[in-house]
Design an enzyme around this catalytic site. Sequence first.
Site, short mmCIF file in Angstrom:
data_model
loop_
_atom_site.label_atom_id
_atom_site.label_comp_id
_atom_site.label_asym_id
_atom_site.label_seq_id
_atom_site.Cartn_x
_atom_site.Cartn_y
_atom_site.Cartn_z
N ASP A 1 -0.33 5.09 0.84
CA ASP A 1 -0.66 6.02 1.92
C ASP A 1 -0.50 5.34 3.27
OD1 ASP A 1 -1.34 7.83 -0.03
OD2 ASP A 1 -3.49 7.43 0.07
N ASP B 219 0.86 -1.18 0.00
CA ASP B 219 0.00 0.00 0.00
C ASP B 219 0.91 1.24 0.00
OD1 ASP B 219 -2.42 1.48 0.20
OD2 ASP B 219 -2.06 1.71 2.36
#
Length: 337
Positions: A86, A84
């Site tokens: 963020d 991922d």
Amino acid sequence: VKRTMKAYGKSKPDKDLSEMIEDARKKAVKRSALNFDQFETHLLSLNEHEETNAFTETARLLYSNEDFASRMLHLRDKEGFICDMDGVIYRGGVLIDGVKRFLSWIKHEKKKFTFLTNNSKHTPKQLQQRLERIGLHLEEEVFLTSAQSTAAFLLQQKPYNGTCFVIGGTGLHEAMDDVGFIETSEKPDYVIVGESDEYSHKEIIKATQLVHAGARLICTNSDVSDPVENGSIEPSGGAWVSVIEVATGKKAYFPGKPNPLMMRNALDRLNLHSSEAVMIGDRMETDVLSGIESNLSPVLVLSGVTKESDLEKFPYLPYLVLDNVGAIPPAEFEPDA
């Protein structure tokens, strides 16, 4: 004990035995490597009952944390890393500690990796440029967005002459155009909601009317908030689509995380099976859940949204919990200057 020691690997030869014993008592994610040879020599030299008890207590501590050590070895053996962005790579516009060390190790070990994000607002090119501004230089092909996963899903659903009404950023508009969908506000097949910097009341009303009239409702992901620079949050696509759901009584479909569809897209890019890769994220309800449902041994990092104290709220657990991705390479790894 021997099995555990080998799992931890070698520490510096001059490391004091008492210091290593103290390290064994520390929290798993903070503990240093331990040297089995020194412990074995010490064990064979024990005569006093007191010393034996001390060593036994140390052995007990090591045994209780053996699972952490073996899981770290298993993690480092994986061929592919699905990360991922963020809260894992950056938070707001700031690079998170340990990211450069992690990527240096990935390159050194010739691992495969992809960066994916539930945020559909940006194109892969924009993401590439964003990371360049904070010091990471990567190929555009490394990035996978929920907008791309949404577009791939809808192309499977309607391979020809698909139409849509889109509320979202450049990334979502471009992804739909790339698969040949035509945007229209007149009887579209789908209403698609994603992240945007400029949601308008007029757009939300129009989308609601189109869904009420029969258009299928799609949202790129179910995230209701995104982290921002000052440690706060802002509403995300999942929050805005709920307005349309409540008004129309119709439910949206979410192709992004935690939907396994997005994980399959990532695995296809890496040309790997789920048993050969790992999912790394900062959200229990999306990243970790998608990893579990896709058999991807999910790793939770505490550099984003989810905190360690939040774990008790969930009926499932990650494979590992680490402070950040910089904890993944072995302690002895030294990145290139």
